[in-house]
Design an enzyme around this catalytic site. Structure first.
Site, PDB file in Angstrom:
ATOM      1  N   HIS A  92       0.825  -1.215   0.000  1.00  0.00           N
ATOM      2  CA  HIS A  92       0.000   0.000   0.000  1.00  0.00           C
ATOM      3  C   HIS A  92       0.862   1.270   0.000  1.00  0.00           C
ATOM      4  O   HIS A  92       0.502   2.270   0.621  1.00  0.00           O
ATOM      5  CB  HIS A  92      -0.952   0.029   1.198  1.00  0.00           C
ATOM      6  CG  HIS A  92      -1.926  -1.100   1.227  1.00  0.00           C
ATOM      7  ND1 HIS A  92      -3.194  -1.008   0.710  1.00  0.00           N
ATOM      8  CD2 HIS A  92      -1.816  -2.374   1.683  1.00  0.00           C
ATOM      9  CE1 HIS A  92      -3.828  -2.161   0.872  1.00  0.00           C
ATOM     10  NE2 HIS A  92      -3.013  -3.017   1.447  1.00  0.00           N
ATOM     11  N   ASN A 165     -10.232  -2.942   2.459  1.00  0.00           N
ATOM     12  CA  ASN A 165      -9.931  -2.946   1.027  1.00  0.00           C
ATOM     13  C   ASN A 165     -11.209  -2.698   0.237  1.00  0.00           C
ATOM     14  O   ASN A 165     -12.298  -2.692   0.803  1.00  0.00           O
ATOM     15  CB  ASN A 165      -9.353  -4.310   0.608  1.00  0.00           C
ATOM     16  CG  ASN A 165      -7.875  -4.448   0.942  1.00  0.00           C
ATOM     17  OD1 ASN A 165      -7.187  -3.475   1.203  1.00  0.00           O
ATOM     18  ND2 ASN A 165      -7.401  -5.678   0.933  1.00  0.00           N
TER      19      ASN A 165
HETATM   20 FE1  HDE Z   1      -2.408  -4.802   5.504  1.00  0.00          FE
HETATM   21  N1  HDE Z   1      -0.613  -3.983   5.963  1.00  0.00           N
HETATM   22  N2  HDE Z   1      -1.742  -6.603   6.110  1.00  0.00           N
HETATM   23  N3  HDE Z   1      -4.130  -5.677   4.898  1.00  0.00           N
HETATM   24  N4  HDE Z   1      -3.072  -3.046   4.868  1.00  0.00           N
HETATM   25  C1  HDE Z   1      -0.272  -2.703   5.799  1.00  0.00           C
HETATM   26  O1  HDE Z   1       0.798  -1.375   7.386  1.00  0.00           O
HETATM   27  C2  HDE Z   1      -0.639  -6.821   6.839  1.00  0.00           C
HETATM   28  C3  HDE Z   1      -4.453  -6.991   5.027  1.00  0.00           C
HETATM   29  C4  HDE Z   1      -4.327  -2.758   4.437  1.00  0.00           C
HETATM   30  O2  HDE Z   1      -3.193   3.501   3.922  1.00  0.00           O
HETATM   31  C5  HDE Z   1       1.042  -2.361   6.421  1.00  0.00           C
HETATM   32  O3  HDE Z   1       1.076   0.853   7.678  1.00  0.00           O
HETATM   33  C6  HDE Z   1      -0.567  -8.196   7.251  1.00  0.00           C
HETATM   34  C7  HDE Z   1      -5.856  -7.188   4.806  1.00  0.00           C
HETATM   35  C8  HDE Z   1      -4.412  -1.369   4.067  1.00  0.00           C
HETATM   36  O4  HDE Z   1      -1.573   3.332   5.380  1.00  0.00           O
HETATM   37  C9  HDE Z   1       1.467  -3.667   7.087  1.00  0.00           C
HETATM   38  C10 HDE Z   1      -1.671  -8.799   6.715  1.00  0.00           C
HETATM   39  C11 HDE Z   1      -6.344  -5.952   4.529  1.00  0.00           C
HETATM   40  C12 HDE Z   1      -3.143  -0.843   4.303  1.00  0.00           C
HETATM   41  C13 HDE Z   1       0.333  -4.593   6.709  1.00  0.00           C
HETATM   42  C14 HDE Z   1      -2.400  -7.792   6.013  1.00  0.00           C
HETATM   43  C15 HDE Z   1      -5.259  -5.023   4.585  1.00  0.00           C
HETATM   44  C16 HDE Z   1      -2.336  -1.918   4.811  1.00  0.00           C
HETATM   45  C17 HDE Z   1       2.036  -1.735   5.499  1.00  0.00           C
HETATM   46  C18 HDE Z   1      -2.076 -10.259   6.821  1.00  0.00           C
HETATM   47  C19 HDE Z   1      -7.785  -5.571   4.182  1.00  0.00           C
HETATM   48  C20 HDE Z   1      -2.671   0.560   4.032  1.00  0.00           C
HETATM   49  C21 HDE Z   1       2.161  -0.304   5.943  1.00  0.00           C
HETATM   50  C22 HDE Z   1      -2.427 -10.664   8.143  1.00  0.00           C
HETATM   51  C23 HDE Z   1      -8.701  -5.803   5.280  1.00  0.00           C
HETATM   52  C24 HDE Z   1      -3.006   1.491   5.145  1.00  0.00           C
HETATM   53  C25 HDE Z   1       1.299  -0.172   7.068  1.00  0.00           C
HETATM   54  C26 HDE Z   1      -2.553   2.879   4.783  1.00  0.00           C
HETATM   55  C27 HDE Z   1      -1.015  -1.766   5.208  1.00  0.00           C
HETATM   56  C28 HDE Z   1       0.321  -5.864   7.115  1.00  0.00           C
HETATM   57  C29 HDE Z   1      -3.571  -8.077   5.298  1.00  0.00           C
HETATM   58  C30 HDE Z   1      -5.447  -3.633   4.319  1.00  0.00           C
HETATM   59  C31 HDE Z   1       2.834  -4.188   6.703  1.00  0.00           C
HETATM   60  C32 HDE Z   1       0.524  -8.829   8.074  1.00  0.00           C
HETATM   61  C33 HDE Z   1      -6.628  -8.506   4.895  1.00  0.00           C
HETATM   62  C34 HDE Z   1      -5.625  -0.634   3.533  1.00  0.00           C
HETATM   63  O5  HDE Z   1       1.524  -3.524   8.471  1.00  0.00           O
END
Ligand code: HDE
Length: 705
Positions: A92, A165
């Site tokens: 993202h 999402n």
């Molecule tokens: Fe994320 N995800 N994600 N994700 N995600 C990040 O956090 C992560 C997942 C989502 O505009 C990171 O600040 C893991 C699902 C959005 O700043 C990080 C897993 C969904 C955004 C991270 C998921 C998301 C992130 C990277 C599996 C939809 C952007 C930078 C367990 C429900 C937020 C940050 C923004 C961002 C990890 C799965 C949505 C690395 C470990 C499912 C919208 O922490």
């Protein structure tokens, strides 16, 4: 005194910009910067407040001599510059953010104590960031990709982050697979490409070996991943959360954002061309909408259900690869979000905003979804690495807008200066220091847990194909064709045929005809073997609510119409089209071969918004071609003009024409159909057709799978 309004610069090496007597000094104040003195222009200073006399020349031993280490002003400036970037988000990275508010229209008091969801009429400030997932922060806005949809509510009871999402399901069921998924989709580590694209071997290799991703893959290959505008996407919290009421009873909840403008996507060919024409297409669209007062708006809706109801679902709601069809649990709209303020500074706000799904408020709690459970750890950790300090909550965009206080102290970039000798709790020395609040404070719902500890996946998570099939079968025929063609495109890019075959094998579980279409598109002679499925595929009831076309709105609001014109174009026609379009809430841009002014047939001059070669028709929802006959003839030799009309036609757009326009279409080899209108007598039909695409045209001009 320097009366000039021009920036004070000097390339002559003199001191004309510095006026010590009327110096304006800029000071920091908890992250905000204030002008505290008078004068026409603020004085340029170092970070220590030292007024700078010369910002053009570094300190040299002599006019042609070496630069001196002594030049602390040069070193401070360059050092700061060298450290301007922070690590981009690992996923993202590319995002667009805006401020706004959430207004509650329907109280959920029966289900939760969270004030943000119970005080009807209350407006809660918020910051929303919408992003792509795979590309770096400088990648283009329109790859085929999931869009992140993260909202930070600054509630009276602390920050609540709903980090979702634009697709209601996810690729994997367990957080432990996330690094593998992301490594597979990101650029391949040995070659450093492709950027922001899933059409490569490592992604499909991982997917073909991960059957639980099949449902998500159907969504990703649909037009949902090619949004026309970030204002025209849905958002989903994905996981089940819990709402907890005053009696401590909990109800499961799924959150949905519904765009006021309806859903709209581009076509694949259009998205590819937009990436070249305007890599910032979505960010610019959002910026222009907000700064011109067309505030993007979404409804917030919830699906509420009990454990008993969940037990009757033909899937497990704790499995993030499953959704709850609206037909099964209807959506209730409880409020609206309006984005009405563009950030002052991209870095300070959009880049530094730190979302964490673990940021909840009293009355909202988590479910046992194993993906959510992993996320509760991950986001706090990532903020420490990105923002570099446990004090990231003090950055203005992250700071709660309610009072907050505790006994945490110190750390990198600590901005607070707490007073007193007490930094612990309980204490008897400072009775006015922060104490826990057993009644109103956050508490975790009491849930009885049982069963054997182990690395075990629940059997109820085993059905990987039924909802994928339900999604595909619920689509309109146009959407099915796009989805099948997207699969052909992506899989055709693979070097390894065995991955292609494995994928088509999975498709056979989802829908045999889909597998046949894709296999045919890929030039496969025989269908590959069907992989073993853990459980039999179910035929679930179709869900029309899963269609995108079904959720398009019959409106021109938020859309952009391009008018191609030239010297000698008819002023009255231009005026009429403009009026009709503006009356429908859309915007108009005028395009001509040259930027500047164009002289119309009646001698009047009109200002042009875009030069033809740099303003292709992919940037518009519908186009109008109003040309003099001479201009039509000369533009007939202009590739950009031919592309303009061919692409508009190929992208199934409504086209309005006059005589000159008709001539240009002819030169471009376009056979007019029901989506082409003479504006002189069919302007209202053109307007109506501009609200949608000319879907019937597609089969005549493009071979889809
Ligand atoms: Fe994320 N995800 N994600 N994700 N995600 C990040 O956090 C992560 C997942 C989502 O505009 C990171 O600040 C893991 C699902 C959005 O700043 C990080 C897993 C969904 C955004 C991270 C998921 C998301 C992130 C990277 C599996 C939809 C952007 C930078 C367990 C429900 C937020 C940050 C923004 C961002 C990890 C799965 C949505 C690395 C470990 C499912 C919208 O922490």
């Amino acid at each position: 005194m320097n009366k000039s309004k021009k920036p004070v610069t000097s390339d002559k090496g003199n001191n004309e910009g510095f006026h010590p007597k009327e110096a304006t000094v800029t000071v920091g104040n908890g992250g905000e910067w204030h002008q505290i003195a008078t004068g026409d222009q603020p004085v340029l200073t170092t970070n220590q407040g030292l007024p700078i006399s010369d910002n053009q020349n570094s300190l040299r031993a002599n006019p042609k001599g070496p630069t001196l280490l002594e030049d602390f002003i040069l070193r401070e400036k360059i050092t700061h510059f060298d450290h301007e970037r922070i690590p981009e988000r690992i996923v993202h990275a590319r995002g667009t953010g805006a401020h706004g508010f959430f207004e509650l229209t329907h109280s959920l008091e029966k289900y939760t104590t969270a004030k943000v969801l119970t005080e009807e009429g209350l407006q809660t400030p918020l910051f929303t960031r919408i992003s792509t997932v795979a590309g770096g922060s400088g990648s283009s806005d329109t790859p085929r990709d999931v869009r992140g949809f993260a909202v930070k509510f600054y509630t009276k009871e602390g920050n609540w982050d709903l980090v979702g999402n634009n697709i209601p399901v996810f690729f994997i069921q367990d957080a432990i697979k996330f690094p593998d998924l992301i490594h597979a989709v990101k650029m391949e580590p040995d070659r450093g490409f492709p950027q922001a694209a899933s059409a490569h071997d490592t992604f499909w290799d991982f997917i073909s070996l991960t059957p639980e991703s099949m449902h998500m893959v159907m969504w990703v290959m649909s037009d949902r991943t090619l949004p026309r505008s970030l204002r025209m996407i849905e958002g989903f919290g994905i996981h089940s959360f819990r709402l907890v009421n005053a009696a401590g009873e909990s109800t499961f909840v799924k959150f949905h954002w519904r765009p006021k403008l309806g859903l709209q996507s581009t076509l694949w060919d259009e998205a590819v061309k937009i990436a070249g024409a305007d890599p910032d297409f979505h960010r610019r669209d959002m910026f222009e909408a907000i700064t011109t007062g067309c505030f993007p708006e979404w409804d917030l809706a919830v699906q509420l259900f009990s454990q008993e109801e969940a037990d009757t679902f033909p899937f497990d709601h704790l499995d993030a690869t499953k959704l709850i069809p609206e037909e099964l649990v209807p959506l209730q709209v409880i409020g609206r979000m309006v984005l009405n303020r563009w950030p002052d500074n991209f870095f300070a706000e959009t880049e530094q905003v730190a979302f964490c799904p673990s940021h909840v408020v009293p009355g909202i709690d988590f479910s046992n979804d194993p993906l959510l459970q992993g996320r509760l750890f991950s986001y706090l950790d990532t903020q420490l690495s990105r923002l570099g300090s446990p004090n990231f909550h003090q950055i203005p965009v992250n700071a709660p807008q309610c009072p907050f206080a505790n006994h945490q102290r110190d750390g990198h970039m600590q901005m607070a200066q707490p007073t007193g000798r007490v930094a612990y709790e309980p204490n008897s020395l400072a009775i006015d220091s922060p104490h826990e609040q057993p009644v109103t404070g956050f508490y975790s719902t009491l849930i009885a847990e049982s069963g054997a500890k182990g690395r075990i996946r629940a059997e109820s998570f085993a059905d990987h194909y039924s909802q994928a099939r339900q999604f595909y079968c619920s689509q309109s025929s146009y959407e099915q064709a796009h989805l099948a063609s997207a699969l052909v495109f992506e899989l055709s890019k693979l070097e390894h045929p065995h991955i292609r075959a494995a994928m088509v094998g999975h498709l056979r579980h989802i829908e045999e005809k889909l597998a046949q279409r894709v296999a045919f598109g890929l030039g496969m002679d025989d269908l590959p073997q069907v992989p073993t499925a853990a459980v039999a595929v179910q035929d679930l009831a179709l869900s029309p609510a899963l269609q995108l076309i079904g959720k398009m709105k019959d409106t021109l609001e938020g859309r952009m119409i391009g008018i191609l014109l030239s010297d000698g174009s008819d002023a009255a026609s231009i005026d009429e089209v403009k009026k009709a379009v503006l009356a429908e809430g859309a915007k108009v841009k005028l395009i001509a071969a040259k930027i500047g002014d164009v002289k119309l047939a009646d001698g009047s001059m009109i200002k042009i918004d875009g030069q033809l070669a740099g303003t292709p028709s992919v940037l518009f929802d519908a186009v109008v071609i109003l040309l003099s006959d001479e201009a039509a003839e000369s533009l007939g030799n202009e590739a950009a003009a031919i592309d303009f009309v061919r692409d508009a036609f190929g992208h199934l757009k409504a086209i309005g024409i006059d005589n000159g326009g008709e001539l240009l279409l002819k030169t471009a080899g376009i056979t007019q159909d029901d989506g082409v209108f003479a504006v002189s007598n069919s302007l209202e039909h053109f307007i109506a057709a501009s609200k949608t695409r000319q879907w019937e045209r597609e089969a005549k001009i493009r071979t889809l799978a």
